[in-house]
Every structure is written in structure tokens, then in C-alpha cells.
Design a protein around this motif. Structure first.
Motif, PDB file in Angstrom:
ATOM      1  N   UNK A 108       0.804  -1.233   0.000  1.00  0.00           N
ATOM      2  CA  UNK A 108       0.000   0.000   0.000  1.00  0.00           C
ATOM      3  C   UNK A 108       0.832   1.275   0.000  1.00  0.00           C
ATOM      4  N   UNK A 109       0.463   2.198  -0.867  1.00  0.00           N
ATOM      5  CA  UNK A 109       1.114   3.504  -0.877  1.00  0.00           C
ATOM      6  C   UNK A 109       0.585   4.356   0.267  1.00  0.00           C
ATOM      7  N   UNK A 110      -0.707   4.222   0.526  1.00  0.00           N
ATOM      8  CA  UNK A 110      -1.321   4.949   1.653  1.00  0.00           C
ATOM      9  C   UNK A 110      -1.936   3.935   2.604  1.00  0.00           C
ATOM     10  N   UNK A 111      -1.775   4.221   3.896  1.00  0.00           N
ATOM     11  CA  UNK A 111      -2.369   3.331   4.894  1.00  0.00           C
ATOM     12  C   UNK A 111      -3.257   4.174   5.797  1.00  0.00           C
ATOM     13  N   UNK A 112      -4.501   3.744   5.992  1.00  0.00           N
ATOM     14  CA  UNK A 112      -5.389   4.514   6.869  1.00  0.00           C
ATOM     15  C   UNK A 112      -5.296   3.983   8.292  1.00  0.00           C
ATOM     16  N   UNK A 113      -5.827   4.757   9.219  1.00  0.00           N
ATOM     17  CA  UNK A 113      -5.834   4.274  10.606  1.00  0.00           C
ATOM     18  C   UNK A 113      -6.659   2.999  10.728  1.00  0.00           C
ATOM     19  N   UNK A 114      -7.689   2.901   9.887  1.00  0.00           N
ATOM     20  CA  UNK A 114      -8.496   1.673   9.883  1.00  0.00           C
ATOM     21  C   UNK A 114      -7.678   0.465   9.456  1.00  0.00           C
ATOM     22  N   UNK A 115      -6.827   0.684   8.428  1.00  0.00           N
ATOM     23  CA  UNK A 115      -5.966  -0.426   7.971  1.00  0.00           C
ATOM     24  C   UNK A 115      -5.079  -0.904   9.110  1.00  0.00           C
ATOM     25  N   UNK A 116      -4.526   0.071   9.855  1.00  0.00           N
ATOM     26  CA  UNK A 116      -3.621  -0.284  10.958  1.00  0.00           C
ATOM     27  C   UNK A 116      -4.401  -1.041  12.033  1.00  0.00           C
ATOM     28  N   UNK A 117      -5.595  -0.505  12.345  1.00  0.00           N
ATOM     29  CA  UNK A 117      -6.402  -1.143  13.391  1.00  0.00           C
ATOM     30  C   UNK A 117      -6.760  -2.573  13.008  1.00  0.00           C
ATOM     31  N   UNK A 118      -7.121  -2.748  11.738  1.00  0.00           N
ATOM     32  CA  UNK A 118      -7.463  -4.091  11.252  1.00  0.00           C
ATOM     33  C   UNK A 118      -6.251  -5.024  11.347  1.00  0.00           C
ATOM     34  N   UNK A 119      -5.105  -4.516  10.900  1.00  0.00           N
ATOM     35  CA  UNK A 119      -3.883  -5.342  10.944  1.00  0.00           C
ATOM     36  C   UNK A 119      -3.559  -5.726  12.384  1.00  0.00           C
ATOM     37  N   UNK A 120      -3.718  -4.767  13.302  1.00  0.00           N
ATOM     38  CA  UNK A 120      -3.386  -5.048  14.706  1.00  0.00           C
ATOM     39  C   UNK A 120      -4.330  -6.079  15.321  1.00  0.00           C
ATOM     40  N   UNK A 121      -5.594  -6.027  14.886  1.00  0.00           N
ATOM     41  CA  UNK A 121      -6.547  -7.045  15.367  1.00  0.00           C
ATOM     42  C   UNK A 121      -6.074  -8.429  14.929  1.00  0.00           C
ATOM     43  N   UNK A 122      -5.618  -8.491  13.673  1.00  0.00           N
ATOM     44  CA  UNK A 122      -5.173  -9.789  13.158  1.00  0.00           C
ATOM     45  C   UNK A 122      -3.875 -10.252  13.834  1.00  0.00           C
ATOM     46  N   UNK A 123      -2.974  -9.302  14.089  1.00  0.00           N
ATOM     47  CA  UNK A 123      -1.718  -9.654  14.773  1.00  0.00           C
ATOM     48  C   UNK A 123      -2.039 -10.179  16.175  1.00  0.00           C
TER      49      UNK A 123
ATOM     50  N   UNK B  34       2.706   3.273  15.493  1.00  0.00           N
ATOM     51  CA  UNK B  34       2.299   3.159  14.091  1.00  0.00           C
ATOM     52  C   UNK B  34       1.360   4.256  13.601  1.00  0.00           C
ATOM     53  N   UNK B  35       0.609   4.860  14.515  1.00  0.00           N
ATOM     54  CA  UNK B  35      -0.438   5.770  14.033  1.00  0.00           C
ATOM     55  C   UNK B  35       0.020   7.217  13.858  1.00  0.00           C
TER      56      UNK B  35
ATOM     57  N   UNK C  55       2.242   7.568   8.756  1.00  0.00           N
ATOM     58  CA  UNK C  55       1.174   7.634   7.757  1.00  0.00           C
ATOM     59  C   UNK C  55       1.605   8.377   6.499  1.00  0.00           C
ATOM     60  N   UNK C  56       2.407   9.409   6.686  1.00  0.00           N
ATOM     61  CA  UNK C  56       2.821  10.209   5.540  1.00  0.00           C
ATOM     62  C   UNK C  56       4.098   9.691   4.884  1.00  0.00           C
ATOM     63  N   UNK C  57       4.632   8.624   5.432  1.00  0.00           N
ATOM     64  CA  UNK C  57       5.891   8.137   4.861  1.00  0.00           C
ATOM     65  C   UNK C  57       5.632   7.522   3.488  1.00  0.00           C
ATOM     66  N   UNK C  58       6.707   7.274   2.773  1.00  0.00           N
ATOM     67  CA  UNK C  58       6.606   6.786   1.399  1.00  0.00           C
ATOM     68  C   UNK C  58       5.989   5.394   1.328  1.00  0.00           C
ATOM     69  N   UNK C  59       6.400   4.535   2.252  1.00  0.00           N
ATOM     70  CA  UNK C  59       5.889   3.163   2.275  1.00  0.00           C
ATOM     71  C   UNK C  59       5.440   2.817   3.693  1.00  0.00           C
TER      72      UNK C  59
END
Ligand code: GDP
Length: 296
Positions: free
Chosen positions: A20-35, A60-61, A66-70
Motif C-alpha cells: 500500500x502507498x497509503x495506509x489509513x488508521x483503519x488499515x492499521x487497526x485491522x492489521x493489529x486485530x489480526x496480529x 504506528x499511528x 502515515x505520511x511516509x513513502x511506504x
């Protein structure tokens, strides 16, 4: 391979983020739930998981991530660093006495791999040009003394034994003296185990400890027993002040719960891991390599 289950789970979570070029806070939250789920399924201690997720989230948030390249890669890197920290940060080295011999007491429950690990450790030390003496202090398990003698023969290391009629405290004391008299720079004392932690065993171990004043008290635990291994470590640590843990049977541990919890729960570093029945299947435990292996 060790930790296969956890590794596959985490790699799946992160492959979604990675591209992903952009990651939303929702993406992070979802990933953390899975982790979180992956770690719980790997039998990592509940509280350890909670703290871990909180730390990763906090880092992470931020806007910087969030504004980083990757951003996906940055988050994976944060998880990698936290996993490394969880397992102790950097490799915990074996202590060395100012004046030889260095005395290492091996403790643990029966079947954890204490006797074979004593032999493996002797072999590892021999490779570094040391001259270890093995001391047969487990007088209760009928085959333990013979087993240690056979191991000693296989690696060509001396084994000190006084049979099974002398007290383990006396055997340990005399073994230490034997090492001093014969120029052995390491003494590895194999002690008795029981099927469960019991006070009588602890008292005997404390007596040995008081008499030989070991530089290392290494607890040998079977990593395949997950949180039970961590509970055992807590028990031993509360009555004996361990200096380190050896995780055995990592070759058969697909989950990884013990490796990921034991340091955080007990404060005791994992110094070695064993990965098979062969005598050279032992290596220093490297948290950073282990974390990278888990994340693939
Ligand atoms: P002790 O009662 O704690 O002294 O246990 P032992 O040293 O006798 O080991 C118990 C069993 O576990 C033996 O069959 C060992 O060969 C086996 N074992 C020990 N370490 C490992 C390991 O790292 N991997 C595997 N697969 N088996 C191991």
C-alpha cells in the motif's frame, strides 16, 4: 520449521499492508486485530499480547508513519523491532567467572531436555576451546547418570559422578573441586527434575546453589509446552533466581508462545535454543534473527 504457524499468519497480515502507498488508521487497526489474534493463537501470554499491541499501535499511528513513502513497510519494521524487544532485544551471553571455573547449574522439569542440553552445552563450549566438566547430579532418575556418561563419551568430555547414594549437594561440591584440580574451566551441573514443580526439589536446588555459588542458573524448558513452560519459569525464578533460559525442542514448536512470552513474563533472558536431538543442535538465542524469521 519453528514458529511456522505464527509466521504464516503474520506474513499474511503484512502482505496486505506491504504494497500500500497509503495506509489509513483503519488499515492499521485491522492489521493489529489480526496480529493480536495470531499471537494469542500462538499461545503468547495474554498480557504480553496486550502490551505488545499497545506499543506497536502507539508507534504506528503517528503522522510520520502515515505520511511516509511506504507506510506498510514502516509498520512491519516497527513490529519487527517490538518482537525483537519482546524476546530480549539482543543476544544474552553466557556469564563467565572472573576466576575459572565458571559454574553452570542446569535446572528444569523432567523430560524438558536438561541432560541432553547439558551435553550440548559442553559441546558448544568445547568448540570454543574450553574444557567443560559435566557433573551428574540427578541421582533420582535411574538412567540419568548413565545417560550423561554416554553423552560425555560421545563428545569426549569428562563426566564426574559419585553414583546415586551421595547427596546431590555433595556431588556438586566435589565436582567443582574436581574441576579445579583438573583444570576444567567450565562446570556444568545436571540436577534432578520432577514431573511437577515441588518444594522439596526447590530446596535441594537452593542447597546446591548455596554451596557452589553458580555463575549461571539455566532453566531448561520445553518450548512445545507453550504457556506451561512460562509458568514453570515463573515458579523456578521465584525460588531460585534464574540467570537464563534454554528453550528446547524449538524444532517441533510451530506456535512460539514460550519464546515470545518467557522474557517478558519472568525478566529472564533466553540464552540458548535447541533444535533437535543431535548434540550439535544447540545455538545461542538471537532475538533479532528470530523476529526476522517469524516475519519472513
Ligand atoms: P531431562 O529429563 O530434562 O534430562 O530430559 P532429556 O535430556 O532426557 O530429554 C528428554 C527427551 O527430549 C529426549 O528424548 C531428548 O532427545 C529430547 N530432546 C531434547 N532436546 C530436544 C530438541 O531440541 N529437539 C528434539 N526434537 N528433541 C529434544
Amino acid at each position: 520449521m519453528a514458529f511456522e504457524g505464527l509466521s504464516t499468519r503474520l506474513q499474511n497480515v503484512f502482505s496486505k499492508l506491504r504494497g500500500k502507498g497509503k495506509v489509513s488508521e483503519d488499515d492499521v487497526a485491522q492489521a493489529m486485530r489480526e496480529v493480536r489474534l495470531a499471537l494469542l493463537e500462538a499461545d503468547v501470554n495474554f498480557k504480553v499480547v496486550k502490551d505488545f499491541i499497545a506499543k506497536v499501535k502507539e508507534k504506528s499511528v503517528g503522522k510520520e508513519v502515515m505520511d511516509s513513502f511506504t507506510p506498510g513497510m514502516v509498520i512491519i519494521d516497527i513490529v519487527n523491532k517490538e518482537l525483537t524487544e519482546l524476546m530480549g532485544g539482543s543476544q544474552a551471553k553466557l556469564a563467565k567467572a572472573n576466576k575459572p571455573p565458571t559454574v553452570i547449574m542446569m535446572v528444569g522439569l523432567q523430560g524438558a531436555g536438561k541432560t541432553t542440553t547439558s551435553g550440548k552445552l559442553a559441546k558448544l563450549l568445547q568448540k570454543q576451546n574450553h574444557r567443560p566438566l559435566l557433573v551428574a547430579g540427578d541421582i533420582y532418575r535411574p538412567a540419568a547418570i548413565k545417560q550423561l556418561q554416554i553423552l560425555g563419551e560421545q563428545i569426549n568430555a569428562p563426566v564426574f559422578t559419585m553414583g546415586d547414594q551421595t547427596s546431590p549437594v555433595e556431588i556438586a561440591k566435589q565436582g567443582l573441586q574436581h574441576a579445579k584440580d583438573n583444570g576444567n574451566d567450565y562446570v556444568i551441573i545436571d540436577t534432578a527434575g520432577r514431573l511437577h514443580v515441588d518444594e522439596e526439589l526447590m530446596e535441594e536446588l537452593r542447597q546446591i546453589h548455596a554451596n557452589v555459588k553458580p555463575d549461571e542458573v539455566l532453566l531448561v524448558v520445553d518450548s512445545m509446552t507453550g504457556q506451561d513452560a512460562v509458568n514453570v519459569a515463573e515458579h523456578f525464578n521465584s525460588s531460585l533466581e534464574l540467570t537464563g533460559v534454554v528453550l528446547t525442542k524449538l524444532d517441533g514448536d510451530t506456535r512460539g508462545g514460550a519464546a515470545l512470552s518467557v522474557k517478558a513474563v519472568t525478566g529472564c533472558p533466553i540464552k540458548f535454543a535447541t533444535l533437535g536431538e543431535k548434540l550439535d543442535a544447540m545455538e545461542p538465542f538471537h532475538p533479532e534473527r528470530m523476529a526476522s524469521r517469524i516475519l519472513g
